[in-house]
Design an enzyme around this catalytic site. Structure first.
Site, PDB file in Angstrom:
ATOM      1  N   LYS A  44       2.374  -3.277   7.283  1.00  7.95           N
ATOM      2  CA  LYS A  44       2.646  -3.466   5.856  1.00  7.95           C
ATOM      3  C   LYS A  44       4.079  -3.028   5.530  1.00  7.95           C
ATOM      4  O   LYS A  44       4.760  -3.656   4.712  1.00  7.95           O
ATOM      5  CB  LYS A  44       1.644  -2.669   5.004  1.00  7.95           C
ATOM      6  CG  LYS A  44       0.216  -3.169   5.062  1.00  7.95           C
ATOM      7  CD  LYS A  44       0.018  -4.562   4.471  1.00  7.95           C
ATOM      8  CE  LYS A  44       0.240  -4.635   2.982  1.00  7.95           C
ATOM      9  NZ  LYS A  44      -0.133  -5.992   2.443  1.00  7.95           N
ATOM     10  N   TYR A  95      -1.715  -0.532  11.030  1.00  7.80           N
ATOM     11  CA  TYR A  95      -1.856  -1.232   9.741  1.00  7.80           C
ATOM     12  C   TYR A  95      -0.686  -0.890   8.822  1.00  7.80           C
ATOM     13  O   TYR A  95       0.004  -1.778   8.296  1.00  7.80           O
ATOM     14  CB  TYR A  95      -3.188  -0.856   9.076  1.00  7.80           C
ATOM     15  CG  TYR A  95      -3.220  -1.152   7.590  1.00  7.80           C
ATOM     16  CD1 TYR A  95      -3.186  -2.474   7.123  1.00  7.80           C
ATOM     17  CD2 TYR A  95      -3.259  -0.125   6.636  1.00  7.80           C
ATOM     18  CE1 TYR A  95      -3.197  -2.752   5.754  1.00  7.80           C
ATOM     19  CE2 TYR A  95      -3.276  -0.393   5.279  1.00  7.80           C
ATOM     20  CZ  TYR A  95      -3.238  -1.705   4.835  1.00  7.80           C
ATOM     21  OH  TYR A  95      -3.239  -1.974   3.490  1.00  7.80           O
ATOM     22  N   THR A 118       0.822  -1.219   0.000  1.00  7.62           N
ATOM     23  CA  THR A 118       0.000   0.000   0.000  1.00  7.62           C
ATOM     24  C   THR A 118       0.853   1.265   0.000  1.00  7.62           C
ATOM     25  O   THR A 118       2.008   1.241   0.455  1.00  7.62           O
ATOM     26  CB  THR A 118      -0.894  -0.014   1.264  1.00  7.62           C
ATOM     27  OG1 THR A 118      -1.448   1.269   1.474  1.00  7.62           O
ATOM     28  CG2 THR A 118      -0.097  -0.372   2.526  1.00  7.62           C
ATOM     29  N   ASP A 119       0.258   2.366  -0.438  1.00  5.26           N
ATOM     30  CA  ASP A 119       0.956   3.656  -0.362  1.00  5.26           C
ATOM     31  C   ASP A 119       1.033   4.162   1.082  1.00  5.26           C
ATOM     32  O   ASP A 119       1.764   5.105   1.372  1.00  5.26           O
ATOM     33  CB  ASP A 119       0.287   4.709  -1.267  1.00  5.26           C
ATOM     34  CG  ASP A 119      -1.172   4.989  -0.920  1.00  5.26           C
ATOM     35  OD1 ASP A 119      -1.724   4.330  -0.013  1.00  5.26           O
ATOM     36  OD2 ASP A 119      -1.768   5.880  -1.572  1.00  5.26           O
ATOM     37  N   GLU A 120       0.256   3.545   1.987  1.00  4.83           N
ATOM     38  CA  GLU A 120       0.217   4.046   3.372  1.00  4.83           C
ATOM     39  C   GLU A 120       1.554   3.862   4.089  1.00  4.83           C
ATOM     40  O   GLU A 120       1.792   4.483   5.127  1.00  4.83           O
ATOM     41  CB  GLU A 120      -0.930   3.387   4.146  1.00  4.83           C
ATOM     42  CG  GLU A 120      -2.262   3.628   3.454  1.00  4.83           C
ATOM     43  CD  GLU A 120      -3.487   3.333   4.285  1.00  4.83           C
ATOM     44  OE1 GLU A 120      -3.414   3.383   5.521  1.00  4.83           O
ATOM     45  OE2 GLU A 120      -4.531   3.042   3.672  1.00  4.83           O
TER      46      GLU A 120
HETATM   47  P1  NAD Z   1      -9.394  -7.579   2.463  1.00  4.75           P
HETATM   48  O1  NAD Z   1      -9.369  -7.286   3.929  1.00  4.75           O
HETATM   49  O2  NAD Z   1     -10.641  -7.311   1.701  1.00  4.75           O
HETATM   50  O3  NAD Z   1      -9.012  -9.110   2.209  1.00  4.75           O
HETATM   51  C1  NAD Z   1      -8.007  -9.765   2.906  1.00  4.75           C
HETATM   52  C2  NAD Z   1      -8.156 -11.262   2.663  1.00  4.75           C
HETATM   53  O4  NAD Z   1      -7.073 -11.935   3.337  1.00  4.75           O
HETATM   54  C3  NAD Z   1      -9.445 -11.854   3.221  1.00  4.75           C
HETATM   55  O5  NAD Z   1     -10.031 -12.699   2.259  1.00  4.75           O
HETATM   56  C4  NAD Z   1      -8.990 -12.638   4.441  1.00  4.75           C
HETATM   57  O6  NAD Z   1      -9.815 -13.762   4.720  1.00  4.75           O
HETATM   58  C5  NAD Z   1      -7.579 -13.054   4.033  1.00  4.75           C
HETATM   59  N1  NAD Z   1      -6.712 -13.332   5.184  1.00  4.75           N
HETATM   60  C6  NAD Z   1      -6.556 -12.572   6.305  1.00  4.75           C
HETATM   61  N2  NAD Z   1      -5.687 -13.152   7.151  1.00  4.75           N
HETATM   62  C7  NAD Z   1      -5.263 -14.290   6.540  1.00  4.75           C
HETATM   63  C8  NAD Z   1      -4.343 -15.313   6.903  1.00  4.75           C
HETATM   64  N3  NAD Z   1      -3.691 -15.281   8.068  1.00  4.75           N
HETATM   65  N4  NAD Z   1      -4.136 -16.336   6.051  1.00  4.75           N
HETATM   66  C9  NAD Z   1      -4.802 -16.377   4.860  1.00  4.75           C
HETATM   67  N5  NAD Z   1      -5.691 -15.455   4.472  1.00  4.75           N
HETATM   68  C10 NAD Z   1      -5.922 -14.412   5.297  1.00  4.75           C
HETATM   69  O7  NAD Z   1      -8.172  -6.773   1.858  1.00  4.75           O
HETATM   70  P2  NAD Z   1      -8.049  -6.034   0.438  1.00  4.75           P
HETATM   71  O8  NAD Z   1      -8.619  -4.672   0.556  1.00  4.75           O
HETATM   72  O9  NAD Z   1      -8.515  -6.952  -0.624  1.00  4.75           O
HETATM   73  O10 NAD Z   1      -6.462  -5.877   0.344  1.00  4.75           O
HETATM   74  C11 NAD Z   1      -5.666  -6.928  -0.198  1.00  4.75           C
HETATM   75  C12 NAD Z   1      -4.198  -6.537  -0.107  1.00  4.75           C
HETATM   76  O11 NAD Z   1      -3.986  -5.328  -0.835  1.00  4.75           O
HETATM   77  C13 NAD Z   1      -3.727  -6.261   1.323  1.00  4.75           C
HETATM   78  O12 NAD Z   1      -2.433  -6.787   1.464  1.00  4.75           O
HETATM   79  C14 NAD Z   1      -3.715  -4.747   1.422  1.00  4.75           C
HETATM   80  O13 NAD Z   1      -2.729  -4.315   2.341  1.00  4.75           O
HETATM   81  C15 NAD Z   1      -3.363  -4.362   0.005  1.00  4.75           C
HETATM   82  N6  NAD Z   1      -3.882  -3.049  -0.438  1.00  4.75           N
HETATM   83  C16 NAD Z   1      -5.195  -2.721  -0.272  1.00  4.75           C
HETATM   84  C17 NAD Z   1      -5.675  -1.499  -0.728  1.00  4.75           C
HETATM   85  C18 NAD Z   1      -7.121  -1.123  -0.594  1.00  4.75           C
HETATM   86  O14 NAD Z   1      -7.480   0.031  -0.897  1.00  4.75           O
HETATM   87  N7  NAD Z   1      -8.006  -2.007  -0.180  1.00  4.75           N
HETATM   88  C19 NAD Z   1      -4.789  -0.600  -1.355  1.00  4.75           C
HETATM   89  C20 NAD Z   1      -3.451  -0.978  -1.506  1.00  4.75           C
HETATM   90  C21 NAD Z   1      -3.000  -2.210  -1.061  1.00  4.75           C
HETATM   91  P1  TYD Z   2     -10.735   3.755   4.465  1.00  5.27           P
HETATM   92  O1  TYD Z   2     -11.711   3.313   3.425  1.00  5.27           O
HETATM   93  O2  TYD Z   2     -10.825   3.161   5.820  1.00  5.27           O
HETATM   94  O3  TYD Z   2      -9.286   3.581   3.825  1.00  5.27           O
HETATM   95  P2  TYD Z   2      -7.839   4.097   4.380  1.00  5.27           P
HETATM   96  O4  TYD Z   2      -7.972   4.463   5.806  1.00  5.27           O
HETATM   97  O5  TYD Z   2      -7.001   2.878   4.159  1.00  5.27           O
HETATM   98  O6  TYD Z   2      -7.464   5.257   3.501  1.00  5.27           O
HETATM   99  O7  TYD Z   2     -10.879   5.316   4.631  1.00  5.27           O
HETATM  100  C1  TYD Z   2     -10.711   6.220   3.537  1.00  5.27           C
HETATM  101  C2  TYD Z   2     -10.775   7.627   4.103  1.00  5.27           C
HETATM  102  O8  TYD Z   2     -12.102   7.859   4.582  1.00  5.27           O
HETATM  103  C3  TYD Z   2      -9.867   7.839   5.286  1.00  5.27           C
HETATM  104  O9  TYD Z   2      -9.336   9.173   5.205  1.00  5.27           O
HETATM  105  C4  TYD Z   2     -10.776   7.732   6.489  1.00  5.27           C
HETATM  106  C5  TYD Z   2     -12.111   8.216   5.956  1.00  5.27           C
HETATM  107  N1  TYD Z   2     -13.306   7.605   6.570  1.00  5.27           N
HETATM  108  C6  TYD Z   2     -14.324   8.433   7.091  1.00  5.27           C
HETATM  109  O10 TYD Z   2     -14.242   9.670   7.067  1.00  5.27           O
HETATM  110  N2  TYD Z   2     -15.428   7.821   7.642  1.00  5.27           N
HETATM  111  C7  TYD Z   2     -15.566   6.463   7.696  1.00  5.27           C
HETATM  112  O11 TYD Z   2     -16.585   5.955   8.236  1.00  5.27           O
HETATM  113  C8  TYD Z   2     -14.525   5.641   7.144  1.00  5.27           C
HETATM  114  C9  TYD Z   2     -14.619   4.138   7.184  1.00  5.27           C
HETATM  115  C10 TYD Z   2     -13.418   6.264   6.581  1.00  5.27           C
END
Ligand code: NAD
Ligand code: TYD
Length: 367
Positions: free
Chosen positions: A164, A160, A134-136
């Site tokens: 990462k 989190y 992630t960019d975070e």
């Molecule tokens: P998500 O929370 O929707 O899915 C995570 C999945 O991992 C779930 O299916 C869960 O059951 C599985 N999981 C959790 N713990 C596990 C374990 N110990 N063993 C096996 N499986 C396990 O997450 P997401 O939003 O799909 O993100 C996927 C990846 O992409 C993550 O690594 C996250 O850090 C990265 N990412 C997410 C975003 C975003 O905006 N959602 C952006 C950049 C990077």
């Molecule tokens: P989120 O979807 O949790 O992603 P991330 O924290 O990984 O960026 O949140 C996106 C943005 O929205 C973040 O700045 C937090 C804000 N947010 C709210 O203002 N209200 C909410 O209920 C949630 C879940 C997020």
């Protein structure tokens, strides 16, 4: 047919990646997918509906179970691992960081050990380990700062992001020390179908549909760079097929928006599109409530995706406003998907470990 072992492929991005890789638009296919997912609260078998059973196998397993992962690698002989599995929600990491360290840090280490052991057997010459991050990890930016590049120092703010960042360091170390052919991607906020409704866009969409309060943290001026999940999947395929081992690629949507603007856009779309039975006698923007800010809340993320654009020819294709419309339509047309999450029914096929957790936000509004 080449095999990819995917971890976390029942989550949001992982399940979209499974559908993408099985589809006709996937690069260098056809692929067979072995999907290792623990099916935590975030894993959802409903999200895998329609995945071709001949080319996709789901195995409910923990990435911390090194023996099982190693055995799966031997059995399926994948040419790549694409590692999505993680605890992914910042608010949850603030409430309880332990599972984030366990899965994101220790789980990644266990997976790296298993991958290294498998790679050393020489079964697959062109093996690759793609770590999805992630960019975070870069921390936050002031309004005028230049966007994150691959050289930006790591400065994670939340548990989190810190977990990462730790995982990214481990992956890099396994390349430098042991030569494991790894690739790392650092991507901005994703949105699109099948995102768990604890994250901003689906949470606001479902609350707004029902006329419930919309909890915007702080002043709502935090900025995120939004990328449609399909664009992310295309980027991952480009990195997997053409990326240089040992290299990191930033991925972004070139669509920086502040949170308030995103929530207002969702309100306006629903005012126009809400189905019968869901009309309100007030504009949905009036449901917005400014609530206590998230501790340590990052102000701004922005990605410079120049490297992946120049070296691998990838660019985001979906304009944010169009992607948001499609996403709202997906949630309206697939109400059963999120209603089964709200009722807990989505966990019926994977009851083990079910804790009946509530969907919610820091301020307590349930989706
Ligand atoms: P998500 O929370 O929707 O899915 C995570 C999945 O991992 C779930 O299916 C869960 O059951 C599985 N999981 C959790 N713990 C596990 C374990 N110990 N063993 C096996 N499986 C396990 O997450 P997401 O939003 O799909 O993100 C996927 C990846 O992409 C993550 O690594 C996250 O850090 C990265 N990412 C997410 C975003 C975003 O905006 N959602 C952006 C950049 C990077
Ligand atoms: P989120 O979807 O949790 O992603 P991330 O924290 O990984 O960026 O949140 C996106 C943005 O929205 C973040 O700045 C937090 C804000 N947010 C709210 O203002 N209200 C909410 O209920 C949630 C879940 C997020």
């Amino acid at each position: 047919m080449k095999t990819i072992l995917v971890t976390g492929g029942a989550g949001f991005i992982g399940s979209n990646f499974v559908h993408h890789a099985l589809g006709s638009r996937a690069d260098s296919g056809p692929w067979k997918l072995v999907n290792v997912d623990l099916l935590t609260y975030a894993g959802n078998l409903d999200s895998l509906e329609g995945a071709d059973r001949d080319r996709h196998e789901l195995i409910q397993a923990d990435i911390n179970d090194g023996k099982q992962i190693r055995a799966l690698l031997d059995r399926h002989q994948p040419s790549a691992i694409v590692h999505f599995a993680a605890e992914s929600h910042v608010d949850r990491s603030i409430d309880d960081a332990a599972s984030f360290i366990r899965t994101n840090v220790q789980g990644t280490q266990v997976l790296l050990e298993a991958a290294l052991d498998y790679w050393k057997t020489g079964t697959c010459n062109a093996f690759r380990f793609l770590h999805v991050s992630t960019d975070e990890v870069y921390g936050d930016l002031a309004v005028d700062d230049p966007a994150f590049t691959e050289q930006t120092p790591y400065q994670p703010s939340s548990p989190y992001a810190a977990s990462k960042a730790a995982a990214d360091h481990l992956v890099r170390a396994w390349h430098r020390t042991f030569g494991l052919p790894v690739l790392i991607t650092n991507c901005s906020n994703n949105y699109g179908p099948r995102q768990f409704p604890e994250k901003l866009i689906p949470l606001m969409m479902i609350n707004a549909l029902h006329g419930r309060a919309l909890p915007v943290y702080g002043d709502g001026q935090q900025r995120r760079d939004w990328l449609h999940v399909d664009d992310h999947c295309r980027a991952l395929m480009a990195v997997l097929n053409r990326g240089e081992p040992g290299r990191t690629y930033n991925i972004g949507g070139n669509a920086e928006r502040d949170n308030l603007t995103v929530v207002q856009a969702i309100c306006d779309l629903l005012d126009q599109r809400a189905p019968e039975g869901f009309s309100l006698d007030q504009p949905r923007r009036e449901l917005i409530e400014f609530v206590t800010d998230r501790p340590g809340h990052d102000r701004r993320y922005a990605i410079n995706a120049g490297r992946i654009e120049q070296e691998l020819g990838w660019r985001p294709q979906m304009k944010f406003e169009v992607g948001l419309e499609h996403t709202i339509d997906w949630y309206l047309n697939n109400a059963q998907w999120w209603q089964r999450i709200q009722s807990g029914a989505y966990r019926e096929s994977s009851r083990e470990g079910y804790s009946g957790e509530r969907l919610g936000t820091r301020s307590g509004q349930a989706a």
